[in-house]
Design an enzyme around this catalytic site. Structure first.
Site, mmCIF file in Angstrom:
data_model
loop_
_atom_site.group_PDB
_atom_site.id
_atom_site.type_symbol
_atom_site.label_atom_id
_atom_site.label_comp_id
_atom_site.label_asym_id
_atom_site.label_seq_id
_atom_site.Cartn_x
_atom_site.Cartn_y
_atom_site.Cartn_z
ATOM 1 C CG HIS A 550 0.309 -26.007 -23.380
ATOM 2 N ND1 HIS A 550 1.089 -27.068 -22.954
ATOM 3 C CD2 HIS A 550 0.554 -24.993 -22.519
ATOM 4 C CE1 HIS A 550 1.762 -26.695 -21.876
ATOM 5 N NE2 HIS A 550 1.453 -25.448 -21.586
HETATM 6 C C1 LIG Z 1 -2.341 -19.054 -18.066
HETATM 7 C C2 LIG Z 1 -1.328 -19.587 -19.037
HETATM 8 C C3 LIG Z 1 -0.253 -20.336 -18.566
HETATM 9 C C4 LIG Z 1 0.690 -20.842 -19.462
HETATM 10 N N1 LIG Z 1 1.797 -21.472 -18.958
HETATM 11 C C5 LIG Z 1 2.812 -21.781 -19.812
HETATM 12 C C6 LIG Z 1 4.060 -22.225 -19.309
HETATM 13 O O1 LIG Z 1 4.279 -22.307 -18.098
HETATM 14 N N2 LIG Z 1 5.033 -22.545 -20.203
HETATM 15 C C7 LIG Z 1 4.841 -22.426 -21.550
HETATM 16 O O2 LIG Z 1 5.758 -22.740 -22.317
HETATM 17 N N3 LIG Z 1 3.655 -22.015 -22.042
HETATM 18 C C8 LIG Z 1 2.662 -21.655 -21.207
HETATM 19 N N4 LIG Z 1 1.500 -21.154 -21.705
HETATM 20 C C9 LIG Z 1 1.321 -21.111 -23.157
HETATM 21 C C10 LIG Z 1 2.139 -20.027 -23.851
HETATM 22 O O3 LIG Z 1 2.190 -18.862 -23.074
HETATM 23 C C11 LIG Z 1 1.494 -19.770 -25.215
HETATM 24 O O4 LIG Z 1 1.508 -20.953 -25.961
HETATM 25 C C12 LIG Z 1 2.202 -18.689 -26.006
HETATM 26 O O5 LIG Z 1 2.295 -17.503 -25.271
HETATM 27 C C13 LIG Z 1 1.457 -18.465 -27.313
HETATM 28 O O6 LIG Z 1 2.058 -17.417 -28.029
HETATM 29 P P1 LIG Z 1 1.310 -16.779 -29.261
HETATM 30 O O7 LIG Z 1 2.246 -15.760 -29.802
HETATM 31 O O8 LIG Z 1 0.841 -17.860 -30.143
HETATM 32 O O9 LIG Z 1 0.005 -16.090 -28.654
HETATM 33 P P2 LIG Z 1 -0.160 -14.992 -27.516
HETATM 34 O O10 LIG Z 1 1.071 -14.880 -26.691
HETATM 35 O O11 LIG Z 1 -1.430 -15.290 -26.808
HETATM 36 O O12 LIG Z 1 -0.259 -13.627 -28.302
HETATM 37 C C14 LIG Z 1 -1.366 -13.207 -29.039
HETATM 38 C C15 LIG Z 1 -1.483 -11.693 -28.876
HETATM 39 O O13 LIG Z 1 -2.306 -11.175 -29.883
HETATM 40 C C16 LIG Z 1 -3.188 -10.232 -29.323
HETATM 41 N N5 LIG Z 1 -4.365 -10.183 -30.203
HETATM 42 C C17 LIG Z 1 -5.254 -11.173 -30.413
HETATM 43 N N6 LIG Z 1 -6.179 -10.798 -31.309
HETATM 44 C C18 LIG Z 1 -5.853 -9.547 -31.688
HETATM 45 C C19 LIG Z 1 -6.422 -8.633 -32.612
HETATM 46 N N7 LIG Z 1 -7.496 -8.952 -33.316
HETATM 47 N N8 LIG Z 1 -5.843 -7.403 -32.751
HETATM 48 C C20 LIG Z 1 -4.738 -7.074 -32.029
HETATM 49 N N9 LIG Z 1 -4.160 -7.922 -31.149
HETATM 50 C C21 LIG Z 1 -4.706 -9.149 -30.990
HETATM 51 C C22 LIG Z 1 -3.478 -10.778 -27.950
HETATM 52 O O14 LIG Z 1 -3.995 -9.795 -27.085
HETATM 53 C C23 LIG Z 1 -2.109 -11.289 -27.552
HETATM 54 O O15 LIG Z 1 -1.333 -10.295 -26.938
HETATM 55 C C24 LIG Z 1 0.536 -20.630 -20.850
HETATM 56 C C25 LIG Z 1 -0.543 -19.880 -21.321
HETATM 57 C C26 LIG Z 1 -1.464 -19.342 -20.426
HETATM 58 C C27 LIG Z 1 -2.605 -18.530 -20.970
#
Ligand SMILES: Cc1cc2nc3c(=O)[nH]c(=O)nc-3n(C[C@H](O)[C@H](O)[C@H](O)COP(=O)(O)OP(=O)(O)OC[C@H]3O[C@@H](n4cnc5c(N)ncnc54)[C@H](O)[C@@H]3O)c2cc1C
Ligand SMILES: *[C@@H]1O[C@H](CO)[C@@H](O)[C@H](O)[C@H]1NC(C)=O
Ligand SMILES: *[C@@H]1O[C@H](CO)[C@@H](O)[C@H](O)[C@H]1NC(C)=O
Ligand SMILES: *[C@@H]1O[C@H](CO)[C@@H](O)[C@H](O)[C@H]1NC(C)=O
Length: 618
Positions: A550
């Protein structure tokens, strides 16, 4: 695709299993992918990757994760705006839709595979004392790797954000955004609080193990009510609400982009495109575009209105720092000229849980289950454990400091998983467990006559703060992750109390009925402490510092007067024009639950704020 009979299917699975034993996880993935292809409901189409990227867009969204897909879909609702969504990873593949295989995905190329810096007081059971920090690198981001556990957190989490100087983020303000994205079919959700028609499908899994039923019973015997923990009161126990429908993962790509596929000529989605820098004019301090490595070369794309960084709590601070936005001294150290001196990368927070293993006399999940012909038949009807998100089945929240307060602010969550570290080699590999520890504690459970399950006591409101730093100014080098787990003694203390709560559930009738017992094997490197003493459990907690993934807080939202703040309450980077952050990084304090839903909320709210700022909506 010709129809396969069950025999063929079984042969494929057995072949897959044999190779699995040889540690070839790709074969597991391919096997499941193969199985899945016969199903007509699942569509194999991809977004067209051959579009010519334009030279200029109104908005550029960096990262197609939980937040990025939602934002791009909402912003492109205005047909007059051209939107470019850039994603470092590749397409979401069908196997990623099958909830039970969640563990395996971490072994594939759709994971960035980050690791924390070595520690001598946490992650001690992991190779080199480094915890694995998986992150989605794929269309959908971490919503494609995650365990689909659906929680909103506590209403006080958001009131607290507002109190910290962020108007518009209190519970009453954010609730409409939760309801906007929710497409819940949870029958006993409280109508006043739930959204039924939104794009993110949420449901109960249509299969339940006996262990999960025992857990739900035991928690009630301990005093919790069975309730909609996403409703008025969070404290309680329930079968898990999941971001799935019809035994299928509902990632952010599937939720937001798939439905508009081919219908939004003003939205361009570019995969396998790594953004290396946000272009900022150092004089006017205005963001005007990005540099992106894609199709084998570095390209420049301009943004007429804004660049929005949604690269997640590790990559967002990295990209900001690479672009000159960050702690000036640190940037100079790695040879980057600072443009805005801000506390980027600080305030890193995470939830950890020292999983505890128990044995039982009822069936637990084993990978062999997949090969059971009766379950296979059911699989075709989307039944059986295939819809269970990696075996996570039930969840409970306690406010251990105020146990008599029915509507407390929980500090511990227990969730139950219907298998153990030895259900499949993929699981201990995903966590990076040391072989010596695995052998001492879990190897015996490989014995098929033993059934085991786990309870994860997850700390909800940690006080330790870590930091993301640049290792170098090279955008292709990974940043340094200082998790700084257990820097604050409260975090150790509450983890041990949560663990003891989990163990105490075995005294309840519900657990006795399945003969559930603590699996008593000692950690060799904790043997100086009397077994089961407080000191022993402290040592245990420092060994099994399992991340629940998280990571958040690294581009903190707060007013200008807060020196730790990076973005303001409208998510604009302080001191820089036309640059926003919208993802898990902006959380000033991590909320008390799993953040995927709250990140959807952040994106929905960000989209509305942007539409307001440009006069598209009031
Ligand atoms: C294994 C795992 C299990 C989890 N289980 C849960 C759960 O059961 N329930 C829950 O609520 N949460 C869970 N989480 C947490 C939740 O999924 C994350 O908090 C959430 O997805 C974060 O969203 P975000 O948009 O901040 O980042 P992300 O969804 O990580 O998105 C970031 C995106 O940006 C892309 N990116 C990064 N840098 C660059 C760049 N320089 N150029 C282009 N693209 C880039 C990445 O490839 C990625 O696709 C889990 C996470 C993981 C990893
Ligand atoms: C988005 O999700 C849908 C449904 O799972 C899938 O068919 C499609 O290929 C995905 N798109 C991309 C670009 O990965
Ligand atoms: C789930 O499957 C049923 C039957 O195939 C279908 O009618 C329904 O639309 C599906 N639900 C979603 C949200 O796709
Ligand atoms: C499991 O053990 C409990 C308690 O000993 C017993 O009551 C129950 O019948 C057993 N169940 C099975 C399936 O063996």
């Amino acid at each position: 695709m010709a129809k396969m009979n069950h025999c063929q299917v079984l042969l494929w699975l057995l072949a897959g299993l044999a190779l699995a034993a040889a540690q070839s996880e790709n074969v597991i993935l391919e096997t499941l992918n193969f199985l899945r292809r016969g199903q007509t409901e699942v569509n194999l189409e991809n977004y067209d990757n051959t579009i010519q990227m334009g030279a200029e867009y109104d908005f550029i969204v960096v990262g197609a994760g939980t937040a990025g897909c939602a934002l791009a879909a909402r912003l492109s609702e205005n047909p007059k705006w051209n939107v470019l969504l850039l994603e470092a990873g590749g397409p979401e593949r069908l196997v990623m839709d099958v909830p039970i295989v969640a563990h395996f995905l971490q072994l594939g190329e759709m994971n960035w595979k980050y690791r924390t810096q070595p520690s001598d007081h946490a992650c001690l059971a992991m190779n080199n004392n480094r915890c694995n920090w998986p992150r989605g690198k794929v269309m959908g981001g971490s919503s494609v790797l995650n365990y689909m556990m659906y929680t909103r957190g506590n209403r006080r989490d958001y009131d607290r954000w507002e109190e910290l100087g962020n108007p518009g983020w209190g519970w009453k303000d954010v609730l409409p955004y939760f309801k906007k994205y929710e497409g819940s079919s949870v029958p006993d959700a409280e109508e006043e609080f739930v959204g039924r028609d939104g794009p993110v499908k949420i449901s109960y899994v249509n299969w339940r193990s006996q262990i999960s039923k025992a857990f739900v019973e035991a928690a009630q015997q301990d005093g919790l009510k069975y309730r909609d923990y996403n409703g008025r009161i969070q404290n309680g126990v329930a079968f898990l609400h999941t971001t799935t429908r019809n035994s299928t993962r509902w990632s952010s790509n599937r939720s937001y982009l798939y439905p508009i596929k081919g219908k939004r000529p003003n939205l361009h989605v570019k995969k396998n495109a790594l953004v290396t820098k946000v272009l900022i004019d150092p004089q006017t301090k205005t963001a005007y575009g990005i540099m992106v490595q894609t199709d084998g070369r570095m390209q420049k794309v301009l943004a007429r209105k804004e660049v929005i960084v949604s690269a997640g709590a590790i990559n967002t601070p990295q990209l900001l720092m690479l672009s000159g936005v960050g702690p000036a001294k640190h940037l100079r150290e790695v040879g980057i000229k600072p443009i805005a001196d801000l506390a980027v990368g600080y305030n890193l927070q995470d939830h950890t849980a020292p999983a505890v293993t128990f044995t039982t006399n009822v069936t637990s999940l084993k990978f062999e289950d997949f090969a059971d012909p009766t379950w296979l038949t059911r699989f075709n009807r989307r039944e059986g454990p295939y819809g269970s998100p990696g075996g996570c089945e039930a969840i409970a929240f306690w406010d251990l400091d105020h146990e008599s307060d029915e509507d407390g602010w929980p500090d511990i969550e227990l969730f139950m998983v219907g298998g153990s570290m030895s259900s499949n080699p993929a699981i201990s590999r995903a966590f990076g467990l040391k072989k010596s520890i695995y052998d001492a504690l879990f190897a015996e459970i490989e014995d098929k006559s033993l059934n085991a399950f786990m309870i994860f006591p997850m700390i909800l409101r940690p006080k330790s703060r870590g930091r993301i730093m640049l290792k170098s100014s090279d955008p292709f080098k990974y940043p340094l992750i200082h998790a700084n787990y257990f820097a604050h003694p409260y975090d150790v203390d509450i983890s041990v109390r949560g663990l003891l709560k989990a163990i105490s559930l075995m005294d309840q009738q519900g657990m006795k009925a399945i003969n559930a017992k603590l699996w008593e094997r000692k950690i060799p490197t904790c043997k100086q402490y009397p077994y089961k003493s407080w000191a022993y459990w402290t040592c245990y907690v420092r060994h099994f510092t399992f991340t629940i993934y998280h990571y958040s807080g690294t581009a903190k939202m707060g007013p200008k007067s807060d020196r730790a703040a990076v973005v303001d309450a409208r998510l604009r980077v302080h001191g820089i024009r036309n640059l926003r952050v919208a993802d898990a990084s902006i959380m000033p304090e991590i909320m008390s639950g799993h953040p995927n839903g709250p990140v959807f909320m952040i994106a929905e709210k960000a989209a509305d704020m942007i539409k307001q700022d440009y006069g598209y909506i009031k």
